[in-house]
Design an enzyme around this catalytic site. Structure first.
Site, PDB file in Angstrom:
ATOM      1  N   GLY A  43       0.826  -1.199   0.000  1.00 30.79           N
ATOM      2  CA  GLY A  43       0.000   0.000   0.000  1.00 30.79           C
ATOM      3  C   GLY A  43       0.862   1.252   0.000  1.00 30.79           C
ATOM      4  CD  GLN A  44      -1.892   6.184  -1.075  1.00 28.86           C
ATOM      5  OE1 GLN A  44      -1.397   7.213  -1.527  1.00 28.86           O
ATOM      6  NE2 GLN A  44      -3.078   6.159  -0.501  1.00 28.86           N
ATOM      7  CG  ASP A 102      -5.918 -12.662   3.812  1.00 27.89           C
ATOM      8  OD1 ASP A 102      -6.432 -11.585   4.167  1.00 27.89           O
ATOM      9  OD2 ASP A 102      -6.416 -13.413   2.943  1.00 27.89           O
ATOM     10  CB  THR A 107      -7.975   1.796   2.234  1.00 26.80           C
ATOM     11  OG1 THR A 107      -7.508   1.136   1.056  1.00 26.80           O
ATOM     12  CG2 THR A 107      -6.986   1.633   3.353  1.00 26.80           C
ATOM     13  CE1 TYR A 167     -10.898   2.696   5.820  1.00 23.84           C
ATOM     14  CE2 TYR A 167     -11.534   4.956   6.296  1.00 23.84           C
ATOM     15  CZ  TYR A 167     -10.547   4.008   6.124  1.00 23.84           C
ATOM     16  OH  TYR A 167      -9.218   4.361   6.248  1.00 23.84           O
TER      17      TYR A 167
HETATM   18  N1  LIG Z   1      -5.795   6.359   2.041  1.00 20.72           N
HETATM   19  C1  LIG Z   1      -6.327   7.301   2.807  1.00 20.72           C
HETATM   20  O1  LIG Z   1      -6.789   8.342   2.316  1.00 20.72           O
HETATM   21  C2  LIG Z   1      -6.347   7.141   4.293  1.00 20.72           C
HETATM   22  C3  LIG Z   1      -6.976   8.137   5.073  1.00 20.72           C
HETATM   23  C4  LIG Z   1      -6.990   7.981   6.459  1.00 20.72           C
HETATM   24  C5  LIG Z   1      -6.400   6.874   7.042  1.00 20.72           C
HETATM   25  N2  LIG Z   1      -5.816   5.936   6.271  1.00 20.72           N
HETATM   26  C6  LIG Z   1      -5.231   4.771   6.929  1.00 20.72           C
HETATM   27  O2  LIG Z   1      -3.846   4.765   6.651  1.00 20.72           O
HETATM   28  C7  LIG Z   1      -3.368   3.427   6.573  1.00 20.72           C
HETATM   29  C8  LIG Z   1      -2.610   3.223   5.279  1.00 20.72           C
HETATM   30  O3  LIG Z   1      -3.482   3.471   4.190  1.00 20.72           O
HETATM   31  P1  LIG Z   1      -2.966   3.484   2.684  1.00 20.72           P
HETATM   32  O4  LIG Z   1      -3.435   4.751   2.089  1.00 20.72           O
HETATM   33  O5  LIG Z   1      -1.521   3.109   2.622  1.00 20.72           O
HETATM   34  O6  LIG Z   1      -3.868   2.309   2.096  1.00 20.72           O
HETATM   35  P2  LIG Z   1      -3.658   1.439   0.787  1.00 20.72           P
HETATM   36  O7  LIG Z   1      -2.719   2.093  -0.147  1.00 20.72           O
HETATM   37  O8  LIG Z   1      -5.019   1.052   0.321  1.00 20.72           O
HETATM   38  O9  LIG Z   1      -2.936   0.139   1.357  1.00 20.72           O
HETATM   39  C9  LIG Z   1      -3.592  -0.758   2.180  1.00 20.72           C
HETATM   40  C10 LIG Z   1      -2.828  -2.046   2.138  1.00 20.72           C
HETATM   41  O10 LIG Z   1      -3.561  -2.982   2.936  1.00 20.72           O
HETATM   42  C11 LIG Z   1      -3.564  -4.201   2.248  1.00 20.72           C
HETATM   43  N3  LIG Z   1      -4.692  -5.043   2.572  1.00 20.72           N
HETATM   44  C12 LIG Z   1      -5.995  -4.904   2.224  1.00 20.72           C
HETATM   45  N4  LIG Z   1      -6.697  -5.949   2.651  1.00 20.72           N
HETATM   46  C13 LIG Z   1      -5.816  -6.790   3.265  1.00 20.72           C
HETATM   47  C14 LIG Z   1      -5.921  -8.035   3.890  1.00 20.72           C
HETATM   48  N5  LIG Z   1      -7.078  -8.697   3.956  1.00 20.72           N
HETATM   49  N6  LIG Z   1      -4.808  -8.603   4.426  1.00 20.72           N
HETATM   50  C15 LIG Z   1      -3.619  -7.957   4.358  1.00 20.72           C
HETATM   51  N7  LIG Z   1      -3.441  -6.791   3.750  1.00 20.72           N
HETATM   52  C16 LIG Z   1      -4.536  -6.200   3.215  1.00 20.72           C
HETATM   53  C17 LIG Z   1      -3.621  -3.851   0.777  1.00 20.72           C
HETATM   54  O11 LIG Z   1      -3.140  -4.955   0.075  1.00 20.72           O
HETATM   55  P3  LIG Z   1      -3.293  -5.124  -1.509  1.00 20.72           P
HETATM   56  O12 LIG Z   1      -2.209  -4.237  -2.057  1.00 20.72           O
HETATM   57  O13 LIG Z   1      -3.060  -6.566  -1.727  1.00 20.72           O
HETATM   58  O14 LIG Z   1      -4.677  -4.672  -1.830  1.00 20.72           O
HETATM   59  C18 LIG Z   1      -2.705  -2.633   0.721  1.00 20.72           C
HETATM   60  O15 LIG Z   1      -1.382  -2.999   0.476  1.00 20.72           O
HETATM   61  C19 LIG Z   1      -4.603   2.548   6.741  1.00 20.72           C
HETATM   62  O16 LIG Z   1      -4.716   2.155   8.079  1.00 20.72           O
HETATM   63  C20 LIG Z   1      -5.749   3.454   6.388  1.00 20.72           C
HETATM   64  O17 LIG Z   1      -6.962   3.061   7.019  1.00 20.72           O
HETATM   65  C21 LIG Z   1      -5.764   6.043   4.913  1.00 20.72           C
END
Ligand SMILES: NC(=O)c1ccc[n+]([C@@H]2O[C@H](COP(=O)([O-])OP(=O)(O)OC[C@H]3O[C@@H](n4cnc5c(N)ncnc54)[C@H](OP(=O)(O)O)[C@@H]3O)[C@@H](O)[C@H]2O)c1
Length: 310
Positions: A14-15, A39, A65, A128
């Site tokens: 992820g990001q 997972d 997410t 969410y």
């Molecule tokens: N993005 C936002 O705008 C935002 C805003 C507020 C808070 N956050 C929080 O910040 C954190 C990082 O977010 P991010 O933006 O980096 O999210 P992201 O880019 O969507 O990455 C999430 C990662 O979690 C993995 N994932 C999803 N389902 C899974 C599962 N069942 N088992 C294991 N891994 C799994 C995904 O894997 P795959 O690559 O295989 O799909 C992806 O690599 C999260 O806690 C999110 O809730 C994000």
């Protein structure tokens, strides 16, 4: 933590996961697992992973997410965002390890006129948000050493995010309608990862100073400043150089009602970062500067903006 701690990073594709791997590359013995190795929809795999790696520090960037999709898959989202972090926290507590987890501004309902502080009452509007709040509570209840960083509007050069969506749509359209009545703080994954490293280093230094009070808790961690989605879109196009002949689109502000989505989002989700500053002495850059850095990494920062930065 030892001098060369065993560090487990989860959600590595992820990001944030990508940037955490960069920021912690020289912090210890790093094991980095994506979904195929650990997972979160099967929380038992987390117990096995922790037993195998025996980490001293766990950085969890894995999460469900897809905010809108969660409205139709609430059980899966709850397993990944609610139940699994609780299991992770139990297992890290058993080892006496430090857990760092990330949560969201969407735990709030957006009704406050000022930035939200950690003690403000939560009231998520979306599935969410509910699942992320459940994750926070399960971690707190597990009772180990944890840091939960609530962040917002995350973007980076890779993955699914608003910046990349705007750059793509900007190539295709002459006009974009973008919501102008939701406020928040766009935050780069790189700034988050850097601040996380600083917080962990701070804890380690303090431990060696023997001022070992427990800093466990929830902290807000976003870039400074705030804008609307429309303001963010305008800044993206103002600062980016065009990669083709077509000019960037006109951006028009619209109310939330003009862009209906399955999940309801808070009107104001700007978070106060004061507690992070007070406890760790950490402040993230302004979102505007973080945007410049990201555009630079994509080789899209316009010549004007690059010159202004010199
Ligand atoms: N993005 C936002 O705008 C935002 C805003 C507020 C808070 N956050 C929080 O910040 C954190 C990082 O977010 P991010 O933006 O980096 O999210 P992201 O880019 O969507 O990455 C999430 C990662 O979690 C993995 N994932 C999803 N389902 C899974 C599962 N069942 N088992 C294991 N891994 C799994 C995904 O894997 P795959 O690559 O295989 O799909 C992806 O690599 C999260 O806690 C999110 O809730 C994000």
């Amino acid at each position: 933590m030892s001098g060369n701690p065993r560090i487990l990073i989860l959600g590595t594709q992820g990001q944030l996961g990508i940037e955490l791997q960069r920021a912690f590359a020289d912090a210890g013995e790093v094991t980095a697992y994506a979904r195929d190795f650990c997972d979160f929809s099967k929380p038992e795999t987390i117990r096995k992973t922790i037993a195998r790696v025996r980490p001293e520090l766990v950085l969890n960037a894995a999460a469900y997410t897809a905010v809108d999709r969660a409205e139709s898959e609430p059980e899966l989202a709850m397993t990944v965002n609610g139940e699994a972090p609780g299991v992770l926290a139990e297992e890290t507590r058993k080892l006496g390890a430090q857990l760092v987890h990330f949560s969201t501004d969407y735990v709030f309902d957006g009704s406050k006129d000022a930035p939200w502080v950690e003690e403000d009452p939560t009231n998520p509007l979306s599935e969410y948000g509910k699942t992320k709040l459940a994750g926070e509570r399960n971690i707190e209840q597990a009772g180990g050493r944890y840091l939960i960083f609530r962040t917002s509007w995350v973007f980076s050069p890779h993955g699914h995010n608003f910046l990349r969506t705007m750059l793509r749509l900007g190539q295709e359209r002459d006009r974009l309608n973008v919501v102008n009545d939701q406020s928040g703080a766009p935050t780069t994954a790189a700034a988050l990862a850097k601040a996380t490293r600083e917080a962990v280093d701070f804890l380690q230094i303090r431990k060696s100073d023997e001022k070992n009070e427990d800093s466990s808790g929830i902290y807000h961690m976003t870039c400074a400043g705030s804008t609307t989605w429309c303001g963010f879109a305008e800044a993206i196009f103002r600062k980016s150089r065009m990669s083709g002949e077509k000019p960037w689109p006109v951006v028009a502000g619209i109310p939330t009602e003009g862009y209906p989505t399955p999940a309801k989002r808070p009107k104001n989700s700007v978070l106060s970062n004061q507690k992070l500053l007070d406890q760790f002495g950490i402040a993230l850059p302004d979102w505007d500067l973080a945007l410049d850095e990201t555009l630079k990494a994509l080789d899209l920062l316009s010549g004007d903006q690059a010159a202004m930065k010199k």
